[in-house]
Write a protein that holds these residues in place. Structure first.
Motif, PDB file in Angstrom:
ATOM      1  N   GLU A 125     -43.370  61.245  82.313  1.00  0.00           N
ATOM      2  CA  GLU A 125     -43.409  62.615  81.811  1.00  0.00           C
ATOM      3  C   GLU A 125     -42.882  62.641  80.387  1.00  0.00           C
ATOM      4  O   GLU A 125     -41.890  61.978  80.080  1.00  0.00           O
ATOM      5  CB  GLU A 125     -42.560  63.518  82.709  1.00  0.00           C
ATOM      6  CG  GLU A 125     -42.575  64.977  82.318  1.00  0.00           C
ATOM      7  CD  GLU A 125     -41.727  65.832  83.235  1.00  0.00           C
ATOM      8  OE1 GLU A 125     -41.652  67.054  83.010  1.00  0.00           O
ATOM      9  OE2 GLU A 125     -41.115  65.268  84.183  1.00  0.00           O
ATOM     10  N   THR A 126     -43.547  63.387  79.512  1.00  0.00           N
ATOM     11  CA  THR A 126     -43.095  63.553  78.134  1.00  0.00           C
ATOM     12  C   THR A 126     -42.915  65.048  77.864  1.00  0.00           C
ATOM     13  O   THR A 126     -43.812  65.849  78.149  1.00  0.00           O
ATOM     14  CB  THR A 126     -44.104  62.965  77.136  1.00  0.00           C
ATOM     15  OG1 THR A 126     -44.198  61.549  77.357  1.00  0.00           O
ATOM     16  CG2 THR A 126     -43.652  63.206  75.701  1.00  0.00           C
ATOM     17  N   VAL A 127     -41.748  65.411  77.343  1.00  0.00           N
ATOM     18  CA  VAL A 127     -41.376  66.813  77.167  1.00  0.00           C
ATOM     19  C   VAL A 127     -40.762  67.003  75.788  1.00  0.00           C
ATOM     20  O   VAL A 127     -40.061  66.127  75.275  1.00  0.00           O
ATOM     21  CB  VAL A 127     -40.364  67.264  78.250  1.00  0.00           C
ATOM     22  CG1 VAL A 127     -39.967  68.719  78.060  1.00  0.00           C
ATOM     23  CG2 VAL A 127     -40.925  67.032  79.643  1.00  0.00           C
ATOM     24  N   ARG A 128     -41.036  68.157  75.184  1.00  0.00           N
ATOM     25  CA  ARG A 128     -40.315  68.611  73.992  1.00  0.00           C
ATOM     26  C   ARG A 128     -39.418  69.760  74.442  1.00  0.00           C
ATOM     27  O   ARG A 128     -39.858  70.910  74.479  1.00  0.00           O
ATOM     28  CB  ARG A 128     -41.290  69.056  72.902  1.00  0.00           C
ATOM     29  CG  ARG A 128     -42.146  67.928  72.353  1.00  0.00           C
ATOM     30  CD  ARG A 128     -43.034  68.419  71.208  1.00  0.00           C
ATOM     31  NE  ARG A 128     -43.870  67.359  70.675  1.00  0.00           N
ATOM     32  CZ  ARG A 128     -43.499  66.494  69.746  1.00  0.00           C
ATOM     33  NH1 ARG A 128     -42.260  66.584  69.242  1.00  0.00           N
ATOM     34  NH2 ARG A 128     -44.307  65.554  69.313  1.00  0.00           N
ATOM     35  N   PRO A 129     -38.160  69.468  74.776  1.00  0.00           N
ATOM     36  CA  PRO A 129     -37.331  70.473  75.455  1.00  0.00           C
ATOM     37  C   PRO A 129     -36.625  71.470  74.544  1.00  0.00           C
ATOM     38  O   PRO A 129     -36.097  72.468  75.036  1.00  0.00           O
ATOM     39  CB  PRO A 129     -36.296  69.598  76.170  1.00  0.00           C
ATOM     40  CG  PRO A 129     -36.111  68.429  75.250  1.00  0.00           C
ATOM     41  CD  PRO A 129     -37.482  68.174  74.649  1.00  0.00           C
ATOM     42  N   VAL A 130     -36.603  71.217  73.243  1.00  0.00           N
ATOM     43  CA  VAL A 130     -35.788  72.041  72.352  1.00  0.00           C
ATOM     44  C   VAL A 130     -36.545  73.316  71.971  1.00  0.00           C
ATOM     45  O   VAL A 130     -37.704  73.241  71.543  1.00  0.00           O
ATOM     46  CB  VAL A 130     -35.394  71.251  71.086  1.00  0.00           C
ATOM     47  CG1 VAL A 130     -34.544  72.112  70.150  1.00  0.00           C
ATOM     48  CG2 VAL A 130     -34.636  69.989  71.484  1.00  0.00           C
ATOM     49  N   PRO A 131     -35.915  74.488  72.110  1.00  0.00           N
ATOM     50  CA  PRO A 131     -36.573  75.746  71.763  1.00  0.00           C
ATOM     51  C   PRO A 131     -37.030  75.780  70.308  1.00  0.00           C
ATOM     52  O   PRO A 131     -36.463  75.122  69.441  1.00  0.00           O
ATOM     53  CB  PRO A 131     -35.480  76.801  72.022  1.00  0.00           C
ATOM     54  CG  PRO A 131     -34.567  76.165  73.018  1.00  0.00           C
ATOM     55  CD  PRO A 131     -34.570  74.707  72.688  1.00  0.00           C
TER      56      PRO A 131
END
Length: 403
Positions: A125-131
């Motif tokens: 899984e690849t995520v960009r978590p920062v708002p």
């Protein structure tokens, strides 16, 4: 808590136990690891010995360095031992990189970072978590740097009489200020940048930012446009006037930094909690995290500071890897796993190959060159250097403290 060595041994045992006999050598079109080592050794040795022998065979007379033909062949044979070692090491590392688990790979970028969860050597899984607030706050904070980047080549190459003059390296300034002062080549690019800032200023109210952040962004943009207007109308740019401008906007930049940091902390910690629950506490204790960043941000990296609080405290010093890169790699996950495999192999081989010398073993396991300990010993105390502290003994502290 089980040791990483026991974990690796048990994992290897279970893997072999699960596989049918005919697949234990990774058949069906894939060569065995032993065949790969043998083939690589042969090819490497042939390439090395063939090239060197051909050069040596061009003449039967001793070379300029006094090495005879027989001596050259003998030395080639010695080098072949290292070729074989490197082939075996590469094969072991390559296979290990497909088994690493669990691993989190972080590629820092302008949006707060791309986080990839790896299990059993495969990205899951690849995520960009920062708002998004992180990117917006930083974008406006970077405006003074944008202006400076346009003007820098045209400022005076002589260090000005300013309060921080002693902190400016004269040679560095000469390198940066490479255009003729007063040539005016900066005016058109600066006006084009001003047009970009003007658009941002007009649209700012529609971005729906928190009130305090909107106010600080407006102050930065207004002061920046005013500075550009004066510089363009006067046709002059200098370090002193730029520093007066940058000092005025710095309090607003600090406000933006607070919002950006808060956004990153909330995003990264939220993702870590989610992945930790999914992986389970037992496996999370052995988590490796590899953070890739360019050299200028690799020390006290923002992602590493946050993530270390979420990892197993007993292992964070050895399992949180800050990997400095020259530029953003094309495949960050592959680069991270390749380097992590090397680190894991070296951790075990250092204590196995060098069991009687902990100091050299630590150098092998860490970021020091293996010969660094011996070179420093031979150079003596006047060498002016000392082995760097291992990651396990370094506890970073933030140089910027909020008053």
């Amino acid at each position: 808590m089980r040791s990483s060595g026991d974990h690796a041994a048990r994992s290897s045992h279970h893997w072999w136990k699960r596989q049918p006999r005919e697949t234990k050598d990774r058949t069906q079109g894939m060569v065995t690891r032993r065949a790969f080592i043998d083939a690589t050794s042969a090819v490497g040795a042939t390439a090395l010995l063939g090239a060197t022998s051909a050069a040596a065979g061009a003449t039967t007379a001793p070379s300029a360095a006094g090495v005879t033909h027989d001596e050259a062949r003998a030395r080639d044979a010695i080098r072949a031992a290292n070729v074989g070692m490197r082939a075996g090491y590469a094969a072991l590392k390559s296979e290990l990189s497909t088994r690493l688990s669990p691993v989190i790979v972080v590629q820092n970028d302008a949006t707060g970072g791309r986080f990839t969860l790896v299990r059993d050597g495969s990205p899951r899984e690849t995520v960009r978590p920062v708002p998004e607030l992180f990117e917006l706050a930083k974008s406006i904070s970077h405006v003074p740097q944008g202006i400076f980047s346009i003007l820098a080549a045209y400022i005076s190459p002589t260090v000005p009489r300013l309060p921080n003059a002693d902190r400016i390296d004269p040679h560095d300034l000469e390198l940066v200020a490479f255009e003729r002062p007063g040539s005016g080549g900066w005016s058109d690019p600066l006006q084009r940048y001003a047009a970009t800032l003007t658009t941002a200023r007009r649209q700012l109210v529609r971005a729906n930012l928190p009130g305090e952040l909107e106010h600080s962004c407006r102050q930065i943009l207004d002061a920046s446009l005013a500075y550009i207007g004066i510089a363009v109308s006067s046709g002059t740019c200098d370090t002193a006037s730029f520093q007066r401008y940058s000092a005025r906007v710095y309090p607003s930049i600090r406000t933006n930094m607070e919002y950006a940091a808060a956004a990153q902390i909330s995003g990264v910690e939220g993702l870590m909690r989610e992945w930790r629950a999914r992986i389970g506490e037992e496996r999370w204790r052995d988590l490796y995290t590899v953070v890739l960043s360019i050299w200028t941000t690799s020390e006290l990296n923002q992602a590493s500071i946050i993530i270390r609080r979420c990892m197993n405290p007993a292992k964070v010093a050895t399992h949180l890897i800050d990997l400095s890169t020259v530029e953003v790699p094309h495949d960050p996950v592959a680069v991270a796993l390749d380097n992590l495999a090397r680190i894991v192999v070296d951790n075990v081989s250092a204590e196995t190959v060098l069991p009687t010398d902990p100091v050299v073993a630590d150098a092998f396991k860490g970021r020091e060159d293996l010969l660094s300990v011996e070179i420093l010993r031979q150079l003596g105390p006047t060498a002016g250097a000392a082995p760097s502290a291992s990651p396990s003994t370094k506890e970073p502290t933030c140089p910027i403290r909020k008053e």
